[in-house]
Scaffold this motif. Structure first.
Motif: not given
Length: 295
Positions: A104-113, A117-121
């Motif tokens: 959903r584009k309206e999710l606040i802070g999506r890029n931060v999440y 998440g990418t770091v955990t990979l």
């Protein structure tokens, strides 16, 4: 004309070489499985003599009788089936819900999440901090240790996300006009149209849950919560089959060995997931093709 014949000859030579090469690869891959299967159906004491490569020399199913007569093995098999079914359903639903929110584009802070998440990979806290976390959450010697820590995978989220982003917004808009909320849209619209990717993730995680021995080895001490893979690992690692041989009595005990029971147990633990895979393979391939095209 001559160049055409040369090209045709080279193509034919390549095809023959490729065919032979693939036959060798298939043989190297399949023969170890065949060797275990053949020896598991051979009389245990006779198999210890060696020399069995293609067919059982003395056919016997006593090793399988011993396996199914052992209450410890059957209890471990039940734990494995339960954690595979429950863990897979919970993982797929929870990861799909998070991926839907990320789409959903309206999710606040999506890029931060996404960055977190990418770091955990690529990085993790390590086994000791993870063990301490599991202990503090009270999941040591608990069935929940098979389910809750494996509820979410960021890698699987990416696969879901690449699919969800391509679902037309008109579907959701029409559902909202009809009064549907986000949960109803997700369960009645998004999931039904996403069955290929759902089957792909379910196969991924189901195989992981079935083959996972490490969780039971590190976090479980109770024998009644031990999965079959951990049970088999401990038997093989300790080179001892006393707990298996304890179930073999009478005439069966005379025709089996610890090695034959180990091989029979390997077949029993592997067969269910091998039988399930062909039914999900078409969804598995389709899901990956969709993810690769739309990603």
């Amino acid at each position: 004309m001559l160049s055409l014949n040369r090209r045709t000859y080279k193509e034919a030579a390549f095809d023959y070489f490729n065919f032979i090469f693939m036959l060798v690869i298939c043989f190297v891959t399949i023969y170890p499985i065949w060797y275990v299967l053949v020896n598991s159906f051979n009389e245990g004491n006779d198999a210890m003599r060696g020399g069995i490569y293609w067919w059982p020399r003395v056919f016997s199913i006593d090793s399988y009788r011993a396996v199914f007569a052992n209450n410890g093995i059957m209890l471990a098999m039940g734990v494995t089936v339960a954690k595979t079914l429950i863990g897979t359903v919970v993982h797929v639903l929870f990861t799909a819900m998070v991926a839907y929110a990320f789409s959903r584009k309206e999710l606040i802070g999506r890029n931060v999440y996404m960055l977190i998440g990418t770091v955990t990979l690529f990085f993790s806290g390590g086994l000791i901090p993870y063990y301490l976390l599991i202990r503090d959450l009270g999941m040591l010697d608990s069935f929940l240790v098979y389910v809750i820590p494996a509820m979410f995978s960021f890698f699987d989220l990416i696969i879901f996300l690449s699919f969800f982003r391509e679902i037309p917004d008109a579907l959701e808009e029409a559902a909202k006009i009809d009064g549907a909320n986000d949960f109803k849209i997700f369960y009645q619209i998004i999931l039904p149209v996403s069955m290929p990717v759902v089957a792909t993730i379910a196969l991924f995680h189901g195989v992981y849950q079935w083959n996972d021995y490490f969780t039971g080895m590190i976090y479980i001490n109770k024998s009644e919560l031990q999965p079959i893979q951990t049970y088999l690992y401990r038997v093989v690692a300790q080179s001892s089959s006393n707990q298996m041989m304890a179930a073999t009595t009478g005439s069966v005990a005379k025709t089996v060995s610890s090695q034959s029971i180990k091989l029979a147990t390997m077949v029993v633990t592997t067969l269910p997931i091998v039988l399930v895979y062909p039914f999900l393979q078409k969804y598995f391939v389709k899901g990956f093709m969709i993810g690769s095209i739309k990603g």
